[in-house]
Design an enzyme around this catalytic site. Structure first.
Site, short mmCIF file in Angstrom:
data_model
loop_
_atom_site.label_atom_id
_atom_site.label_comp_id
_atom_site.label_asym_id
_atom_site.label_seq_id
_atom_site.Cartn_x
_atom_site.Cartn_y
_atom_site.Cartn_z
CG HIS A 165 -48.69 19.57 -12.01
ND1 HIS A 165 -49.15 18.37 -11.55
CD2 HIS A 165 -48.69 19.49 -13.37
CE1 HIS A 165 -49.43 17.59 -12.59
NE2 HIS A 165 -49.16 18.24 -13.70
CD GLU A 168 -49.32 19.87 -8.17
OE1 GLU A 168 -48.38 19.07 -8.16
OE2 GLU A 168 -50.35 19.72 -8.86
CG HIS A 292 -47.29 15.77 -8.49
ND1 HIS A 292 -47.69 16.43 -9.62
CD2 HIS A 292 -46.30 14.93 -8.89
CE1 HIS A 292 -46.99 16.02 -10.65
NE2 HIS A 292 -46.13 15.10 -10.25
CD GLU A 366 -50.99 14.24 -6.06
OE1 GLU A 366 -50.84 15.41 -5.67
OE2 GLU A 366 -51.15 13.93 -7.26
ZN LIG Z 1 -49.30 17.75 -9.58
#
Ligand SMILES: [Zn+2]
Length: 440
Positions: A165, A168, A292, A366
């Site tokens: 992504h 990020e 992420h 994350e």
């Molecule tokens: Zn992500």
């Protein structure tokens, strides 16, 4: 519309020096670059306003604000500094924003340069490979670290991925820094040497280079790749494009091209996911982390269903150990659990696919911050090192675990085909943690 305005403003700022145009030319009639102190940003919970954020530097957050947004900030009694004239002056003095707009974070080109330097400085241990090419013809690079890195010896392999992504940015830095750490400590650390000698450690810091460049230069909040979709929208969510449980339902991904979680037209339709697939299937990968941000979670399969994956208890135990190691560094708490239950449903994501084909422990981490009020997709450059430091012991642990645990070579796991079925009644009721803010 905002994207176009912002693009014009930023490109004007970057390009002014070269063009030699007067400052007034870049002053967008609909927006100014302003900055606010990060503490004010957090105190006023401005993360919820979906402002057009540019970057964070020296404790201040820079953004493009329309007159209406500036009035809103004033109403909230948030002190804002108009930065456009200063930036224009800097541009006029040759201090172009071009080298600094992403600050200490890597652009695609900067990453390529740094990977090549690692390869040059650590001959025999580091090998830079091109595993694919993005839609806009940018190379997707992997750094392989092993003894005799140039030759593939079939040793147990682990994979660390970043930047599926685009927005990020911190997810590029953690896997990159892990590679640098291994190479720089090979000579001096018995633990690192043993690990590197026994394994192949593959690091792909930027899976989605087109998206990252778009996030740096045009729209900071961009998430997907830059696929031109048939309906005129752009982008496929490359973390919904993998080929296991692809399109399982419309909660974990979307069939609407304009959606931020658009799954694409077919499994592996995107060159970025195809590149990861090609790398993964050709080797004995025994573990994977896809980085992420944000929310400080360690997520494991399944994401596509709230049913537990086979071997669920083992995945949970490894995640718990990693969370403990991470908390031990400076106290940062990473929650851990099944992805669909801890965060939200996802289908076609990296970890589910990797687990389905190899049953290799596969995690999505994350990274910080914990929520949108603490910066969301923004991490101060000065925090990069500390975020890596707290992830490093977990990455070392998972690599060691992978080396010590051969995989059960089973057939690929089947997808449960029932759609929209509620979780089995025998399982404990888990109240999903509220996940405010945008998808990540
Ligand atoms: Zn992500």
């Amino acid at each position: 519309m905002r994207m176009t305005k912002r693009a014009a403003l930023v490109l004007a700022l970057i390009g002014l020096a070269a063009l030699g145009r007067p400052a007034a030319a870049a002053a967008d009639e609909d927006g100014e670059v302003i900055s606010v102190a990060k503490r004010d940003f957090e105190a006023a919970r401005l993360g919820r306003l979906r402002l057009d954020l540019l970057m964070e530097k020296d404790g201040r957050i820079y953004l493009v604000a329309s007159p209406g947004e500036m009035a809103a900030l004033a109403a909230l009694r948030v002190a804002a500094t108009v930065e456009t004239p200063r930036l224009l002056q800097a541009a006029g003095q040759g201090l172009s924003a071009a080298g600094g707009i992403n600050g200490a974070y890597h652009s695609t080109l900067e990453l390529e340069t740094d990977l090549r330097l690692l390869e040059r400085d650590h001959p025999g241990l580091a090998s830079v490979r091109e595993i694919g090419e993005s839609l806009e013809k940018r190379k997707i690079y992997a750094l392989k670290i092993s003894d005799n890195a140039a030759s593939d010896e079939g040793e147990p392999a682990v994979l660390f991925l970043g930047c599926h992504h685009a927005r990020e940015w911190i997810s590029v830095e953690v896997p990159f820094l892990f590679g640098r750490y291994l190479l720089e400590n090979y000579a001096g650390s018995q633990e690192v040497r043993d690990l590197v000698d026994a394994s192949e450690i593959w690091i792909v810091p930027i899976v989605n280079p087109d998206g990252l460049e778009y996030s740096i230069h045009v729209y900071r909040y961009w998430r997907k790749n830059r696929r031109a979709n048939a309906d005129g929208t752009f982008g496929v969510d490359v973390n919904r494009n993998y080929g296991f449980a692809w399109g399982f339902d419309n909660n974990g991904s979307s069939g609407f091209p304009g959606s931020d979680i658009y799954r694409g037209t077919a499994p592996f339709s995107e060159p970025e996911t195809s590149a990861v697939r090609g790398l993964f299937l050709g080797r004995d990968f025994r573990a994977l982390i896809s980085f992420h941000s944000f929310s400080q979670d360690i997520l494991f399969p399944w994401g596509y269903t709230t049913d537990p994956a086979p071997g669920d208890a083992g995945l949970d135990a490894i995640a718990g150990t990693m969370a403990g190691l991470m908390a031990g560094v400076r106290g940062t708490v990473y929650a851990y659990g099944q992805a669909s239950r801890l965060l939200y449903l996802t289908n076609g994501d990296t970890a589910d696919w990797a687990y389905s084909v190899a049953e290799a422990p596969s995690y999505t981490i994350e990274l910080p911050p914990v929520d949108v009020d603490h910066g969301g997709f923004f991490n101060d450059e000065t925090a990069i090192g500390a975020i890596f430091d707290e992830n490093r012991p977990a990455m070392l642990y998972l690599t060691r675990y992978a080396v010590d645990h051969p995989l059960p070579r089973r057939r690929p796991l089947p997808v449960r085909r029932e759609r929209g079925r509620p979780p089995a009644a025998s399982k404990p009721t888990i109240i999903p943690r509220p996940a405010p803010g945008p998808v990540r």
